[in-house]
Structure formats: structure tokens, C-alpha cells
Design a protein around this motif. Structure first.
Motif, short mmCIF file in Angstrom:
data_model
loop_
_atom_site.label_atom_id
_atom_site.label_comp_id
_atom_site.label_asym_id
_atom_site.label_seq_id
_atom_site.Cartn_x
_atom_site.Cartn_y
_atom_site.Cartn_z
N THR A 41 4.07 4.68 -11.50
CA THR A 41 2.67 4.31 -12.11
C THR A 41 1.96 5.41 -12.25
O THR A 41 0.80 5.61 -12.84
N ASP A 61 0.74 -1.17 -0.02
CA ASP A 61 0.18 0.01 0.01
C ASP A 61 0.79 1.18 0.01
O ASP A 61 0.70 2.13 -0.59
N LYS A 100 2.16 2.31 -3.31
CA LYS A 100 1.24 3.08 -4.14
C LYS A 100 1.71 4.55 -4.48
O LYS A 100 1.76 5.13 -5.24
N ARG A 101 1.86 5.10 -3.13
CA ARG A 101 2.31 6.58 -2.73
C ARG A 101 3.83 6.65 -3.23
O ARG A 101 4.11 7.94 -3.76
#
Length: 459
Positions: free
Chosen positions: A220, A186, A189-190
Motif C-alpha cells: 500500500t 494495525d 499498516k507498517r
């Protein structure tokens, strides 16, 4: 002054004490591979939009690769007056290709350069920690067949509570480390959002292509606000927290095995290769590695505080305070990685002491809860059953006996609903076998967990 990227408007040389005070090359040199990777992507983008020629780009790429090899082989000189790894690489590039090297920093500030490096480095760190956590999970799961016939006491308040299969412990740690892996994914993602092109704080008037550099660097997404790019270190605070929680879980495991390794417990034998002796007591075998894992957990926990305190008082955009952010990142990552590298090997090499465990297994009335639940099945209200079993335990304590030693007549005096099938659930092993709820420590539920983890981990 020519050595300084910012030296044009200054009339005095920097004080040597200031150079020593402000340098970061002593700890950020490890960013060299990702700094070169980011610079090469930036050069390719500059060529794509026509800010440098294809020939200039190719020359920059080749020389940056050469510099990277020299750094990796220990053939590159680091100097305090060049401050950080970014200026070292840029200065070396300019020394070798002149004005072509001076073009590399076009449309880029050290602010977005540093953030790009840190994100690339943190991304690699996440992948490595995830791999090490998986190795540790696999080590626990592969103990199942070795330990599948063993029953251990489960504890609350460090007091014997209920019996469980030994593998139930191993899968409990798999769950904790799996949550750690989920948190890292998670966090990724950042982390995996490109800051390159944000420049100092306001972006640039030059026709750059931020999506292209993001693609080259396998980000991404692209960060949307240049002010936020310069000031954002949320991802480092988040990563450090992830490391602190991994360290906490490792410390919990280490503490438990330290206790189990003691003569008082005698549950586990650690490999000689992971224990040490005493300088004065020849009989001693000390669990120093486990104790250091427990002790080193303090560092990642402190690193979270360090980076939060560092960031909490900063106004928007970049401030030099943020140079200190790398210390928390590197320390938390190094500490957790070092602990994990040893943990899997210890789990693989440790042996449960079957005879010692079996000799003490019936101590502590581990079957008391099973007896209470037997009464519930016979129609006794839970609280009433709890009181009945409590009195039976007190009776056994006065006799220094166990629940299974009570006669059927004595049990029926306490509760007439008790029948002779009671002896099928009394005793620690029977009480364990009676556990049947999903996720419990009984035979079938633990077998189900084993199948789950084998499939999940690809064992």
C-alpha cells in the motif's frame, strides 16, 4: 568461488565450518514462495524500465515458476554452500538460463530482497492468524444458545465474586481476541510498505520504478529511506509482540479451563479427543492440550525478547546478526497458529457440567453485592451498605446458611429500609438478573453482546 554471489574478490574457498555456521537454508527455505513472487515482480519492473527485454523477463518468470513447483513438491536440493533460499533460487535460475538469470539481481541487494520476502511472509501470516482468531471467536459466540440458561460464578482473586451468565465469559474472550485482531491489522499498516528497490543501503543509480513493484506485490506504500530499509525490523518485533499477546490470552483461557476441568471445580467436560490418560492411573483424564497451550505461550513471549535483544546493539543498515530475525518470526507464528488451530475445536466440543455448577452456585455469597446495591437504592450510603452486608455475611457464615435463608425480620434488624422485595434479588440467579448496566453479565446486557458479535462476525 563461482557459486558465491560475493566471491569475486576472494582468493580462498570458504571454510566448511563457516558455511555450516552461516547457513540459513535450514530455516529460511519456507520463504521460497514469497522470494519467487518478489523476484518475479522485480523482473517485470526491470523489463518495464528497459533494463531487461520482455523476452528475458518472460523466460525468468517461467523458470522461477518451475523452480517454485519443484521446491513445493520436494524435488529441489538444498545445500549449505548456497547459504540461503535467495541464493538457491538465483543459482538454479542461472543454471537454467545463463546470463539472463544473472540479470535478475540488477538494482537489487539481498538486503532489500530479504526484507521484501519477510514483509510478504509476515503479511500472509497476519491474514492467517486473523482468520484463526475469527474462527475461535465464532466458536465462542455459537455456544450462546447452548449455554444461555446457565449462570456461572465470576471470580476475582480466584474467589467467588458475582454471578454472570455463562456466555458473558465467552464474549469476554471474544473481546480479547478482537483486540488481538485489531493489533494485527494495525501492524499490517507498517508491514505493507514496500522495501524493494532500497538495494544494499543507498538505493541505485539505475532507473528503477519502485512504485510499480509495490503495486505488483500489493503493497500500500513505498518505504522512503534506503538506509532505514536495510536496518528496519520493527515490523517483525511488532508482529512477534502481537503473537505474544495472543499466546498470553490463549494461556489465560487454557489456565481457566484447566481449573474448571478439575474435580474441585467440575465446571466443564472436555472431549476425549483433546485429553490424554495416565500411564499408571487408569481413572485419569488429563487436559494435556490445554496445558501445552499454556506452556507453549512461553515461546512467543521469549521470541519478543530474542528479536529486541538482537536488534538493540546494531548500527545503521544491514548487519549479518539480522539473519537470526527469522527464528523469532517463524517460531512465534508457528506456535500461535498451532494453538489456535486446536482452540476453536476445543471450544466447540466442550460441555458445561450443568448439574455440578447448579449444585455449587449458591456457595460463596455471590448475591452479596446485589444486596448492597439494593440498600443503595433504598437510600443507604454505599460504604454503610457495604458494612451492613459484611455483617450479614458473617452471621450466615456462623450459621452455615445463605443470605436468602435470613428472615425478613433479621434483615430489617440490620437495615430497616429492607422490604420483602429483597427476596427478588437474593440468590445467585436473581442477582445475575439484576445486573443491567451496559456490558454487564446480566440477562439483557449479555443478549445485547450476543447480537453485537453475531453481526460483527457475520454469523
Amino acid at each position: 568461488m563461482a557459486a558465491k554471489a560475493w566471491g569475486g574478490r576472494f582468493q580462498q574457498q570458504t571454510d566448511a565450518r563457516v558455511e555450516a555456521f552461516t547457513e540459513s537454508i535450514s530455516f529460511d527455505s519456507r520463504l521460497a514462495p514469497v522470494d519467487i513472487k518478489g523476484s518475479q515482480a522485480h523482473a517485470q519492473m526491470l523489463a518495464k524500465v528497459g533494463l531487461i527485454s520482455d523476452e528475458e523477463c518472460q523466460q525468468i518468470l517461467e523458470v522461477l515458476t518451475q523452480i517454485g513447483v519443484e521446491i513445493e513438491q520436494g524435488q529441489f536440493e538444498f545445500r549449505f554452500d548456497l547459504e540461503d533460499i535467495h541464493m538457491h533460487i538465483e543459482s538454479a535460475l542461472i543454471e537454467r538460463v545463463g546470463d539472463i538469470g544473472r540479470k535478475l539481481h540488477t538494482a537489487r541487494s539481498r538486503n532489500d530482497q530479504v526484507s521484501t520476502d519477510l514483509k510478504l511472509y509476515t503479511r500472509e501470516a497476519i491474514h492467517r492468524i486473523d482468520s484463526l482468531l475469527k474462527d475461535l471467536q465464532v466458536a465462542f459466540v455459537e455456544r450462546f444458545e447452548r449455554d444461555q440458561d446457565l449462570v456461572l460464578p465470576g471470580f476475582t482473586h480466584l474467589q467467588r465474586a458475582q454471578p454472570v451468565k455463562a456466555a458473558h465469559y465467552w464474549f469476554a474472550y471474544c473481546e480479547k481476541f478482537d483486540r488481538d485482531r485489531q493489533r494485527l491489522q494495525d501492524c499490517l499498516k507498517r508491514v505493507n510498505v514496500s522495501p524493494l528497490g532500497g538495494a544494499a543501503l543507498a538505493g541505485t543509480s539505475l532507473p528503477i520504478d519502485r512504485q510499480y513493484t509495490a503495486q505488483l506485490l500489493e503493497f500500500t506504500d513505498v518505504a522512503r529511506n534506503s538506509l532505514d530499509i536495510s536496518s528496519d525490523r520493527d515490523y517483525l518485533a511488532e508482529f512477534c509482540f502481537c503473537m505474544a499477546l495472543v499466546a498470553t490470552h490463549l494461556s489465560n483461557w487454557a489456565e481457566e479451563w484447566i481449573a474448571w476441568f478439575s474435580t474441585e471445580f467440575g465446571f466443564i467436560k472436555l472431549p476425549d479427543a483433546f485429553t490424554t490418560g495416565s500411564s499408571i492411573m487408569p481413572q485419569k483424564r488429563n487436559p494435556d492440550v490445554l496445558e501445552l497451550i499454556r506452556g507453549k505461550s512461553a515461546r512467543p513471549i521469549a521470541d519478543v525478547q530474542q528479536i529486541l535483544v538482537l536488534l538493540k546493539g546494531l548500527p545503521m543498515a544491514y548487519n549479518r546478526d539480522m539473519q537470526e530475525d527469522k527464528l523469532a518470526l517463524f517460531d512465534s507464528y508457528d506456535t500461535v497458529a498451532a494453538c489456535l488451530e486446536l482452540a476453536a475445536a476445543m471450544v466447540e466440543g466442550a460441555e458445561l457440567q450443568q448439574e455440578t455448577i447448579a449444585a455449587k452456585l449458591e456457595d460463596g455469597f455471590l448475591d452479596a453485592t446485589a444486596l448492597m446495591e439494593y440498600l443503595i437504592k433504598k437510600g443507604t450510603p454505599m460504604r454503610t451498605g457495604h458494612g451492613i452486608v459484611g455483617k450479614l455475611v458473617a452471621l450466615c457464615e456462623s450459621r452455615q446458611s445463605r443470605l436468602v435463608d435470613l428472615s425478613l425480620e433479621e434483615l430489617q434488624q440490620a437495615c430497616p429500609q429492607i422490604e420483602d422485595d429483597i427476596y427478588q434479588i437474593l440468590g445467585a440467579r436473581n442477582a445475575m438478573a439484576a445486573l443491567c448496566s451496559f456490558g454487564s453479565g446480566g440477562e439483557e446486557p449479555v443478549n445485547e453482546q450476543w447480537q453485537y458479535w453475531k453481526e460483527k462476525l457475520g454469523i
